[in-house]
Design a protein around this motif. Structure first.
Motif, PDB file in Angstrom:
ATOM      1  N   ILE A   1      37.940  36.145  39.809  1.00  0.00           N
ATOM      2  CA  ILE A   1      36.765  36.958  40.129  1.00  0.00           C
ATOM      3  C   ILE A   1      35.992  37.303  38.860  1.00  0.00           C
ATOM      4  N   ALA A   2      36.728  37.686  37.809  1.00  0.00           N
ATOM      5  CA  ALA A   2      36.084  38.080  36.551  1.00  0.00           C
ATOM      6  C   ALA A   2      35.265  36.952  35.939  1.00  0.00           C
ATOM      7  N   ASN A   3      35.681  35.713  36.182  1.00  0.00           N
ATOM      8  CA  ASN A   3      34.996  34.560  35.595  1.00  0.00           C
ATOM      9  C   ASN A   3      34.001  33.891  36.537  1.00  0.00           C
ATOM     10  N   LYS A   4      33.846  34.447  37.743  1.00  0.00           N
ATOM     11  CA  LYS A   4      32.886  33.891  38.693  1.00  0.00           C
ATOM     12  C   LYS A   4      31.461  34.188  38.250  1.00  0.00           C
ATOM     13  N   ASP A   5      30.559  33.289  38.601  1.00  0.00           N
ATOM     14  CA  ASP A   5      29.133  33.517  38.377  1.00  0.00           C
ATOM     15  C   ASP A   5      28.625  34.375  39.521  1.00  0.00           C
TER      16      ASP A   5
ATOM     17  N   LEU B   1      33.560  44.109  40.466  1.00  0.00           N
ATOM     18  CA  LEU B   1      34.280  45.368  40.287  1.00  0.00           C
ATOM     19  C   LEU B   1      34.767  45.916  41.625  1.00  0.00           C
ATOM     20  N   ALA B   2      33.924  45.800  42.656  1.00  0.00           N
ATOM     21  CA  ALA B   2      34.272  46.328  43.978  1.00  0.00           C
ATOM     22  C   ALA B   2      35.504  45.651  44.552  1.00  0.00           C
ATOM     23  N   TRP B   3      35.749  44.391  44.199  1.00  0.00           N
ATOM     24  CA  TRP B   3      36.941  43.687  44.676  1.00  0.00           C
ATOM     25  C   TRP B   3      38.131  43.867  43.728  1.00  0.00           C
ATOM     26  N   THR B   4      37.863  43.933  42.445  1.00  0.00           N
ATOM     27  CA  THR B   4      38.951  44.030  41.469  1.00  0.00           C
ATOM     28  C   THR B   4      39.790  45.288  41.666  1.00  0.00           C
TER      29      THR B   4
ATOM     30  N   ILE C   1      46.855  38.916  40.395  1.00  0.00           N
ATOM     31  CA  ILE C   1      46.322  38.936  39.029  1.00  0.00           C
ATOM     32  C   ILE C   1      45.474  37.692  38.777  1.00  0.00           C
ATOM     33  N   THR C   2      45.943  36.545  39.273  1.00  0.00           N
ATOM     34  CA  THR C   2      45.193  35.287  39.144  1.00  0.00           C
ATOM     35  C   THR C   2      43.843  35.392  39.842  1.00  0.00           C
ATOM     36  N   VAL C   3      43.841  36.016  41.032  1.00  0.00           N
ATOM     37  CA  VAL C   3      42.598  36.201  41.782  1.00  0.00           C
ATOM     38  C   VAL C   3      41.632  37.083  40.996  1.00  0.00           C
ATOM     39  N   VAL C   4      42.164  38.146  40.370  1.00  0.00           N
ATOM     40  CA  VAL C   4      41.315  39.040  39.566  1.00  0.00           C
ATOM     41  C   VAL C   4      40.690  38.273  38.399  1.00  0.00           C
TER      42      VAL C   4
END
Length: 520
Positions: free
Chosen positions: A65-69, A76-79, A59-62
Motif C-alpha cells: 500500500i505504501a508503495n502504490k501510486d 493511511l486510512a487502510w494502513t 505487513i507485506t500488504v502495508v
C-alpha cells in the motif's frame, strides 16, 4: 378486534422491514465479512506458525500500500486498521481494498471504451480557435480530451436549471418529442410522481416506435425498486438493465457505482446534473427542507459525447450495437447546430488512475484570477484539493463554497464541517444553505468557465464511482449559474471562525472521521 389490530400492525411493520431487499443484502454482506474474519482468526489460533504467516502477510500488504501510486489519505486510512488487526487486516484489504470493479466487468468496460475511442476524435480547428481565445482554458480542454477521452465542441448550446423542478418540466416536454431513441442512465430511481410521470412518457414513446434504453445502479436503487425491476420495464418494451448488480456471497466488488445522470434524446439533446429520479429532487416531497439541485440541458454537436458515454457502458454489459452511426447528432437533425462558446461533456471512471473529475476542479481553482464559486453537498477533500483552495484564496481569489444547511447524512456532514476551520482561516467563504439541502455539484469561475455534473467533492465520487460533468467556456449557462450562486449566497449562512470551534467530543469524532474519510 382492536387488540388484534394493535398487535398485528407492529408485527406487519417488522416483517415488512425484514423482507426489504436492503436488509437482506446488508445482512448477507455482514455475514460474509464475519465468516471470512472468523475463518482467518480460527486458522491463526490453530497454529502459531500460521498466525505469524498472517501477520507477515499484513505487513507485506502495508508495504504494498505504501508503495502504490495512490492518494496518501487512502493509504493511511487502510494502513491503520491493518496494523491494528494484523491477523486478518491484510485479508480484509485483499477483499475490500481494491478500488476497481470486478475483473469481468472491468475487462468488458475497458474493451468497450477501447473499441469506441476513435469515435471521439478532437476537431483540431475547434481547439485552435479556443487556444486563440484563451490558452489556459484550452489547456483544460486538452487535458479532458487526452486523458478523459472526450473532445470539446462549438456549435452547441447549454441551459442551466437552478432547481430540479425547473429541469423536470422541460425534460418531460423533450421526452415527449422523441422520435427515434431515448437513452437514460441514473444512480437512483424511486417510484413516485417523478418516476411515474417519466415512465408513462417512455411507455407512450415505445408504443410510437421509439427505442428506449434505461440503465440504473443496483446499489442506488436497492431499497427503492423491486428485485429485478428491469424485467418489469422490459414488459413495457423498454430495454433495461441494472449496473453492477449486488451479489452477496459471490462478489465483494460493491464500491464502484454508476453515479452518472444522463438523458440522450435523438442524438441532439441531452440532460445531466445532480438530479436523480425521485420526488425529493423536484420537491414533491420534503425530506431535508428545500432540496436545491442543478440541471443542465445540452444541445448540438456536444451531445455526441453523452451518446458514446452511455453506449460504452451499455454495450459492455449488454452487447446491442455493432456500430454507432445510427446515433450521430445529425442523423435525425439535418439543420446546422448553433451555439455560443465551447462545451465539453466528460466522464470519469475507476478503471484507471486518472482522476479526471478532481483534476478538472483543480485546474479551475489553479487558473482562477478573480473568483471560484462552488456548490457541493459533501466537502470531504484530500490534501491536494485543500492546498489548492487555500493557496488560491491566499493569492486573492474569491473562493465561496456552499454546503447544506440541513444534511442528509449527519455523520458525513460532521465530517464536512471538520474542514471548515482550515479553509475559513485561509480566507475562504463557506456558506450553509439555510433553506435545506443542496445537492448540486457545480463550479463557476471568472465569468468564463463552469462545470455542472454529478461529481461530489468526496472520495467516492473522485476515486470510486462512474461520474460525468460538462465543462463550459463563454456559454450563457456559465453566467446563469453564477447568478444563481449569487442569489444562493444571500439566503445562506456564512460560517465564521467562531462557529468552527467545537467541544472536545465533537473534535475527537471529527478527527477519527477525517482519518477514515477515504473508506466512508
Amino acid at each position: 378486534m382492536k387488540i388484534a389490530e394493535h398487535l398485528t400492525k407492529p408485527i406487519s411493520k417488522i416483517l415488512k422491514f425484514l423482507l426489504r431487499r436492503l436488509v437482506f443484502v446488508t445482512v448477507a454482506i455482514i455475514l460474509q465479512m464475519i465468516w471470512m474474519t472468523y475463518m482467518v482468526v480460527v486458522i491463526g489460533e490453530y497454529s502459531k506458525a500460521i498466525e505469524w504467516v498472517f501477520r507477515i502477510f499484513s505487513i507485506t500488504v502495508v508495504i504494498y500500500i505504501a508503495n502504490k501510486d495512490d492518494n496518501p489519505a487512502y493509504k493511511l486510512a487502510w494502513t491503520i486498521p491493518i496494523l491494528l488487526f494484523p491477523i486478518f487486516g491484510g485479508f480484509l484489504y485483499l477483499v475490500l481494498g481494491d478500488k476497481q470493479p470486478a475483473k469481468k466487468l472491468r475487462m468488458e468496460l475497458e474493451q468497450s471504451i477501447e473499441d469506441t475511442e476513435f469515435l471521439l476524435g478532437q476537431d483540431y480547428g475547434v481547439m485552435e480557435r479556443l487556444e486563440q481565445e484563451d490558452y489556459q482554458v484550452a489547456g483544460q480542454a486538452k487535458y479532458i480530451d487526452q486523458y478523459g477521452g472526450y473532445p470539446i465542441y462549438e456549435n452547441s448550446d447549454a441551459k442551466y436549471y437552478p432547481s430540479g423542478e425547473a429541469m423536470f418540466e422541460e425534460l418531460i416536454e423533450d421526452l415527449k418529442k422523441a422520435k427515434h431513441y431515448i437513452f437514460m442512465e441514473f444512480f437512483i430511481v424511486s417510484r413516485g410522481y417523478m418516476w411515474d410521470t417519466i415512465l408513462e412518457v417512455l411507455k407512450d414513446r415505445v408504443n410510437d416506435g421509439v427505442e428506449v434504453r434505461f440503465m440504473y445502479d443496483d446499489v442506488g436503487c436497492v431499497d427503492l425498486l423491486p428485485y429485478k425491476y428491469y424485467k418489469e420495464l422490459e414488459r413495457f418494451g423498454i430495454m433495461a438493465m441494472p449496473f453492477n448488480p449486488i451479489k452477496p456471497f459471490v462478489s465483494t466488488a460493491w464500491n464502484n457505482r454508476d453515479h452518472r445522470k444522463v438523458v440522450v434524446i435523438d442524438g441532439h439533446t441531452a440532460y445531466t446534473g445532480g438530479l436523480n429520479l425521485s420526488d425529493e429532487y423536484i420537491n414533491k416531497v420534503e425530506r431535508f427542507g428545500y432540496w436545491k439541485d442543478a440541471g443542465l440541458k445540452v444541445t448540438g454537436d456536444a451531445v455526441w459525447n453523452f451518446t458514446v458515454m452511455f453506449l460504452q457502458v451499455w454495450n459492455a454489459i449488454r452487447k446491442t450495437d455493432e456500430g454507432y452511426g445510427a446515433f450521430l447528432p445529425h442523423k435525425h437533425y439535418e439543420d446546422a447546430f448553433k451555439g455560443k462558446g465551447f462545451i465539453q461533456p466528460y466522464a470519469d471512471n475507476p478503471l484507471d488512475h486518472e482522476i479526471v473529475g478532481e483534476n478538472v476542479y483543480l485546474n479551475i481553482i489553479n487558473t482562477a484570477n478573480h473568483y471560484v464559486y462552488i456548490y457541493t453537498p459533501y466537502l470531504i477533500i484530500d490534501n491536494e484539493m485543500t492546498t489548492a483552495l487555500c493557496l488560491a484564496a491566499k493569492r486573492g481569489v474569491d473562493i465561496k463554497i456552499v454546503t447544506p444547511g440541513i444534511p442528509d447524512k449527519k455523520l458525513v456532514f460532521l465530517l464536512t464541517q471538520s474542514y471548515y476551520k482550515q479553509l475559513v482561516e485561509a480566507g475562504i467563504h463557506i456558506y450553509e444553505y439555510t433553506p435545506g439541502f443542496i445537492h448540486a455539484k457545480c463550479f463557476a469561475s471568472d465569468d468564463k468557465v463552469a462545470t455542472v455534473g454529478t461529481i461530489n467533492m468526496d472520495y467516492r465520487s473522485l476515486y470510486l464511482h462512474f461520474e460525468n460533468g460538462v465543462f463550459m467556456y463563454k456559454n450563457d449557462a456559465v453566467m446563469q449559474l453564477k447568478h444563481d450562486m449569487e442569489k444562493t449566497f444571500e439566503i445562506s449562512q456564512r460560517i465564521t471562525k467562531e462557529m468552527c470551534q467545537g467541544n472536545l467530543r465533537k473534535t475527537l469524532t471529527q478527527s477519527v472521521l477525517r482519518l477514515l474519510a477515504p473508506l466512508l
